[in-house]
Every structure is written in C-alpha cells, then in structure tokens.
Write a protein that holds these residues in place. Structure first.
Motif, PDB file in Angstrom:
ATOM      1  N   VAL A 142      66.072  26.180  24.133  1.00 18.59           N
ATOM      2  CA  VAL A 142      65.485  25.298  25.143  1.00 18.59           C
ATOM      3  C   VAL A 142      66.573  24.355  25.622  1.00 18.59           C
ATOM      4  O   VAL A 142      67.074  23.516  24.871  1.00 18.59           O
ATOM      5  CB  VAL A 142      64.297  24.507  24.556  1.00 18.59           C
ATOM      6  CG1 VAL A 142      63.732  23.563  25.601  1.00 18.59           C
ATOM      7  CG2 VAL A 142      63.228  25.458  24.043  1.00 18.59           C
ATOM      8  N   GLY A 181      60.622  23.756  28.534  1.00 23.02           N
ATOM      9  CA  GLY A 181      60.313  25.051  27.950  1.00 23.02           C
ATOM     10  C   GLY A 181      59.989  24.953  26.471  1.00 23.02           C
ATOM     11  O   GLY A 181      60.274  23.955  25.806  1.00 23.02           O
ATOM     12  N   LEU A 214      60.576  32.646  25.184  1.00 24.76           N
ATOM     13  CA  LEU A 214      60.841  31.328  25.746  1.00 24.76           C
ATOM     14  C   LEU A 214      59.859  31.119  26.886  1.00 24.76           C
ATOM     15  O   LEU A 214      59.912  31.814  27.906  1.00 24.76           O
ATOM     16  CB  LEU A 214      62.282  31.236  26.257  1.00 24.76           C
ATOM     17  CG  LEU A 214      62.690  29.892  26.881  1.00 24.76           C
ATOM     18  CD1 LEU A 214      62.514  28.755  25.872  1.00 24.76           C
ATOM     19  CD2 LEU A 214      64.124  29.952  27.391  1.00 24.76           C
ATOM     20  N   HIS A 238      58.383  29.195  29.919  1.00 26.58           N
ATOM     21  CA  HIS A 238      58.861  28.230  30.904  1.00 26.58           C
ATOM     22  C   HIS A 238      57.722  27.375  31.473  1.00 26.58           C
ATOM     23  O   HIS A 238      57.975  26.329  32.067  1.00 26.58           O
ATOM     24  CB  HIS A 238      59.576  28.962  32.040  1.00 26.58           C
ATOM     25  CG  HIS A 238      60.803  29.696  31.593  1.00 26.58           C
ATOM     26  ND1 HIS A 238      61.984  29.056  31.278  1.00 26.58           N
ATOM     27  CD2 HIS A 238      61.018  31.032  31.364  1.00 26.58           C
ATOM     28  CE1 HIS A 238      62.886  29.943  30.900  1.00 26.58           C
ATOM     29  NE2 HIS A 238      62.330  31.138  30.941  1.00 26.58           N
TER      30      HIS A 238
END
Length: 354
Positions: free
Chosen positions: A44, A50, A121, A123
């Motif tokens: 991040v 995120g 990850l 967003h």
C-alpha cells in the motif's frame, strides 16, 4: 518462495483467459490458475487508501456469467466485464494485512469485492463491510450474511411487502438466495413452494428448509399445471431467479395485485437468443407489480438485515446449505458447477482457512 527479508510471496491467481461466446456454457479452460509474485509489505503506497488482504473464502455467483461476455457498454453487467489476462473478481471474505484506509486496520476481517487470488490489493475498500460478528462461520459472509442474504431480505421484505398468510413461489429455490427467501417467508407466516432441478434439491426444500411444497421443474411437462396444482388459488408473491418458461407460467398464475421481485434469470444466461415472454398481458389484467432490483442499491439496509437475521441463525431458526470446494486451484471447476446447476446450496471456494 520469499525474498531475503520475507516480503515477497507467491500469489496464486485464477486468471480469466478470454471472453466466452454467448450461448456457450463456460468451461474450466476459460480460466487458468497461475502464480505471480507479490510484495506483502509496502504494497500500500504512502498516501493511498488501498488495503492489502489475504483472501479466505470466495463466492461463486450467477451474475459472474455475464461478466465473461464481450458486450457493448450498454449491455454489460453492472460490475463490468472480466478482463482477459487478469484475475477474476468477485465477492469474498478476507483478512486485512496492511491498510491505508481509516475504516480498516491490520487484522480486520472484511467481506466485499476482491480478486480470485491468494492476496489482493483493494483500491476501493470502502465498498467492503467490516465483519463485526465472528461467532458464526466466516464462510457465511459469502452468502447467508453477505450479498445472497441481503438480496433475499430486500427482495422479499422491501420489494414484495408480504402479508401473513400469503402464497409465495420461489424458482431456483435451493440456491444461495432462494433457500433464504423461503425460510424468511415461512418465518413470516406465508405458504411457500419452491422449484429446483433434482430430487435431492426438492428433498432439501421440503425437509431441511421446511417449504410447504416443492417440485422438480425438469420432471414437469406442463409448468402451468404444476403451479395450479401447488397454488389452486394463485400466487401472491413470486421471487424470480430463473426467467424464460418459468416466468411465463407464473404470470398466468399470479393473483390480483401480486408482486414479483426479479432477482435473476439464470435460464437465460447461456442462451444465444433469450426466450421471449408471451404472458406479459397478465401484468395489466391482474394487475401485477414486477420490479427488478440490484442489491447494491440497498447496502444501506445491511445493519438492519444483520439485526434481523443474526438472532434467527443463533436460535436455529434459519439453516444454510453450502457447497464447499477446497483450494483456489479448483475455483474454475466450482464456478462451472454453478452455471450447470451441479451445486447444492451456496457455492463457495476456500482459499485459506488460516
């Protein structure tokens, strides 16, 4: 495999290979499980909101079929299409490993849109829900306490405005949503009938979910006759999951001022040319209110939904059947099972039980 400081890890991913032709059933080979490398720390970036997560459970849902088609923007799923060469995305349960978002901290459990991979990850984590109640199985948040449960709750209570004693019909009734609609309706005091595609599923509806009646639509030569047998005085509420011939037959059997919640039409998803509906005049003559809805428009009701459903689960008033597939490597097979109706109950892929 890790780097010297343990930051880099292999990340198994279910990659979408290419768009599926309309009218053709998806195959396992339309997806490919591969590995990439992901940096588990500093993933991040500074100033980002995120969230890096470890995925635990993934949900297989009918809407994912349309996301495999190459369609013009006007005809695409509300979530857009899958992108060839990238991991499939869908609803899942995950644990936060690193966060730049003020609503989530390391160690939090969440459910929401994630990737079909071991680590993702996110967003736009604000679309996810923090899991506050962990005294129920975590996998429930892919279905019973996630999108499927909220869909059943919204469709039945908010869209259909039920009254005690009314007659309720549910198609695809043993699926993730249908089994809950039926139980909500029974607890509310309605007469409930469901349709499903096998003897095993019909037995589940009658014996485990306590429906008043159920039938195997594959064994019925005349769906109109089957519905008249189950509802001699007509149907007040229809929870629509199938479309096509089933919807056409239901329209003939709706009562005056009946309500239809259109949640899905899975019989149409693999057809090159969708079937036409011939009995729409019933909507005018009865008159019947038919409303299509997307659960995402009702996320603000999630706290109210939890307040209603959690006590019922803990008191044993609601039961839930899951079809569990272990391992991300078997994810494509699990998704294909859903589209062909081989699943019994909510189709879930276990990525990790930690």
């Amino acid at each position: 495999m890790g780097s010297k400081n343990g930051e880099a890890m292999r990340n198994k991913q279910a990659i979408f290979r290419d768009f599926v032709t309309n009218g053709v059933f998806p195959k396992e080979s339309d997806m490919e499980v591969t590995e990439s490398i992901i940096e588990l720390t500093r993933a991040v970036s500074e100033g980002s909101k995120g969230v890096l997560v470890k995925n635990l459970y993934l949900s297989c849902d009918p809407y994912m079929r349309n996301r495999m088609l190459k369609l013009p923007a006007s005809a695409q799923s509300y979530l857009g299409t899958f992108q060839p060469g990238l991991p499939i995305t869908g609803l899942g349960v995950a644990r936060v490993l690193e966060s730049g978002h003020p609503n989530f901290a390391k160690g939090d459990l969440i459910w929401g849109m994630t990737g079909w991979e071991e680590y993702s990850l996110l967003h736009e984590p604000e679309t996810c829900f923090k899991i506050e109640h962990t005294d129920v199985p975590l996998a429930y948040y892919t279905g019973l306490l996630g999108m499927a449960g909220l869909t059943a709750y919204v469709g039945f209570f908010e869209i259909c405005s039920p009254k005690k004693g009314e007659t309720v019909f549910i198609s695809a009734a043993s699926g993730a949503v249908g089994q809950l609609v039926g139980q909500f309706a029974k607890l509310f005091g309605c007469y409930v009938v469901g349709s499903a595609g096998s003897k095993e599923k019909v037995d589940l509806l009658k014996n485990k979910f306590r429906f008043d009646d159920a039938f195997n639509y594959k064994e019925e030569l005349d769906l109109d006759a089957a519905l008249k047998r189950c509802f001699p005085e007509g149907i007040d509420i229809y929870f629509e999951n199938v479309g096509g011939k089933m919807l056409d037959a239901v329209l003939l059997n709706m009562k005056l001022h009946g309500r239809i919640a259109a949640c899905g039409m899975i019989s149409q998803y693999n057809l090159e040319q969708p079937e036409g509906i011939h009995n729409l005049l019933s909507i005018i003559l009865k008159p019947v209110r038919m409303v299509g809805f997307l659960v995402f428009d009702y996320y603000h009701l999630y706290p109210k939904f939890l307040e209603t459903v959690l006590p019922q689960i803990k008191e044993g008033k609601i039961v839930y059947v899951e079809d569990i597939i272990e391992g991300l490597k078997n994810g494509p097979a699990a998704l294909v099972r859903l589209f062909s109706g081989r699943n019994v109950g909510k189709q879930v892929v276990v990525v990790s039980r930690e």
